[in-house]
Design an enzyme around this catalytic site. Sequence first.
Site, short mmCIF file in Angstrom:
data_model
loop_
_atom_site.label_atom_id
_atom_site.label_comp_id
_atom_site.label_asym_id
_atom_site.label_seq_id
_atom_site.Cartn_x
_atom_site.Cartn_y
_atom_site.Cartn_z
N ASP A 99 0.86 -1.17 0.00
CA ASP A 99 0.00 0.00 0.00
C ASP A 99 0.91 1.24 0.00
O ASP A 99 1.69 1.43 0.94
CB ASP A 99 -0.84 -0.03 1.30
N ASP A 195 -2.81 4.65 -2.58
CA ASP A 195 -3.82 5.29 -1.74
C ASP A 195 -4.21 6.65 -2.36
O ASP A 195 -3.34 7.46 -2.69
CB ASP A 195 -3.20 5.50 -0.35
N GLU A 254 -6.45 3.41 -5.70
CA GLU A 254 -7.68 3.62 -4.93
C GLU A 254 -8.29 4.93 -5.42
O GLU A 254 -7.82 6.01 -5.07
CB GLU A 254 -7.40 3.72 -3.43
N HIS A 319 -11.15 -2.15 4.39
CA HIS A 319 -10.94 -1.59 5.73
C HIS A 319 -11.63 -0.24 5.93
O HIS A 319 -11.42 0.40 6.96
CB HIS A 319 -9.43 -1.45 5.96
N ASP A 320 -12.38 0.21 4.95
CA ASP A 320 -13.03 1.51 5.06
C ASP A 320 -14.56 1.43 5.13
O ASP A 320 -15.21 2.46 5.35
CB ASP A 320 -12.67 2.40 3.85
C1 NOJ Z 1 -7.83 5.76 1.91
C2 NOJ Z 1 -7.59 4.63 2.85
O1 NOJ Z 1 -8.21 3.48 2.34
C3 NOJ Z 1 -8.13 5.06 4.19
O2 NOJ Z 1 -8.12 4.02 5.11
C4 NOJ Z 1 -7.30 6.22 4.67
O3 NOJ Z 1 -7.85 6.72 5.87
C5 NOJ Z 1 -7.26 7.36 3.64
N1 NOJ Z 1 -7.05 6.88 2.32
C6 NOJ Z 1 -6.16 8.31 3.95
O4 NOJ Z 1 -4.92 7.73 3.66
#
Ligand code: NOJ
Length: 530
Positions: A99, A195, A254, A319-320
């Site tokens: 990541d 990210d 992402e 994870h989000d």
């Molecule tokens: C996206 C990530 O998936 C998330 O978990 C993170 O808080 C934000 N980007 C900031 O890096």
Amino acid sequence: MNDFLWWRDGVIYQVYVRSFADSNGDGLGDLPGLISRLDYLGNLGIDALWLSPIYPSPDADFGYDVADHAAVDPRYGTLADFDRLLAEAHRRGIRIVLDMVMNHTSDQHPWFQESRSSRDNARRDWYIWSDRPNNWTAAFGGSAWERDPATGQYYLHLFTRRQPDVNWRRPEVRAAQLDVFRFWLARGVDGFRLDVYNAYFKDAGLRDNPRRAGLRGFDRQHHLHDMDQPEMMPLLRDLRALLDSYPERYSVGETYLATPAKAASYCGADKLHAAFSFDFAGGNLLYPWNAAWIAERISRRESVFDAAGIWPTTVMSNHDVPRAAGRYSRGEDDAPARMATTLLLTLRGTPFLYYGEEIGMRDISLGKNEIVDPPGKKYWPLYKGRDGCRSPMQWDGSEHAGFSSTKPWLPVHPDFPRRNVAAQSEDSGSLLSFTRSLISLRKATPALVRGEYVPLTARRGVLAFLRTLPQRKVLVAMNFGRRETVLEVDPHAGRPGRVLLSTRQRSSGRSGSELDLGPHEVVLLELTSG
Ligand code: NOJ
């Protein structure tokens, strides 16, 4: 498949390292713990691991605030552990995807420490400073600008104030960031998840975003000037050239505020290999669960990705967002989770399986004082943050679910005595056994991987589609309803043939072109012509 390409045809498993396996009893998962579980992952049939950030971090955003991009956080292990992980994974044919968090750093990163030290520091404009904040808002709430008392200027942060955004417009920053990729490429890393890549560049004039209606501050503006700037394309070309100077390296982005069209526009032979469009992963208010809606989302993404010749990705959980199993089922019933897993593994696109998804882990629920995730703390009880989907992996029924010998950083879900890897491995009817069978069926059935997607129906609560190659047709049918129903298979599509997989025992139930479906049944079968 003899032209098997791991990132296109394989299954990628996301490991939230912190919650996967703790080898040294500090309550946090770590790299040696992960190494000890590689056989499990190999048996599951996955082809690559994406590791959520493993770098030194003060944990203002649990690893997404990086203090050193070219090191391993001592709590997770050492670089030597990482090299061992890479070697052990490769020995099992498993690739490693890291990541890369490069839109921002931690405020503890040495670059930011220098940058904030004085207005004339050589690294001052490695970050984005201004005398006057514009109207941009941070994704985690409030203004995206923080006044730094040392110099009286404001710095930009699209996430927490402890995650200052770097200034990608500086050639030195660009060079330093690409060097980080080189560092990991040289160690043998197979790919990168970027990210929020589409936020790297911001409008050079820092113009205000236009306003619009929305619930939270962040939603109350069009993100016209703080993301998706044209400067990203030349950068992607440089990055892709770098990746292509090594054999078979991969990048997946992402996409922030994703749509299929936006995600696809960043992909191609001289851009990213893939970018998430998040067609199915989100809260269940915005992402409902019914055949018609799912079919509409599939066709929306198909029409974009297929037309552009870009390979899609499929994500049900990460994870989000709340985990799919709990999004679609209130109780213990795993039938909806089986359907979600079926979509994940049978749609056209690379499946990203989130740790614990294979056993149907549910989100934990926490009281206000237990929340650790920054947006959860800020917006509770309206939004409780993302801790729920990050609880420790449930390996067995022993104390702490076999994750750790001590109290973990987040509580284990109370269902662990029943819901765990050990118990489900023994049970041929479990979600784990289903997931394993489906992954292996997928591997053995090229039409499920590379076949064209042909929609059949989304009426009366049944979603059915074909995956077709010139000589093979596989029918995937799912009954979203709680009642028995019958699917009429158009004779032009073919006649129901051999059952490849079903969530209930079935030897009969097919007559001519009719296929009866039990409540929530998933069935995959061959269609024969004539
Ligand atoms: C996206 C990530 O998936 C998330 O978990 C993170 O808080 C934000 N980007 C900031 O890096």
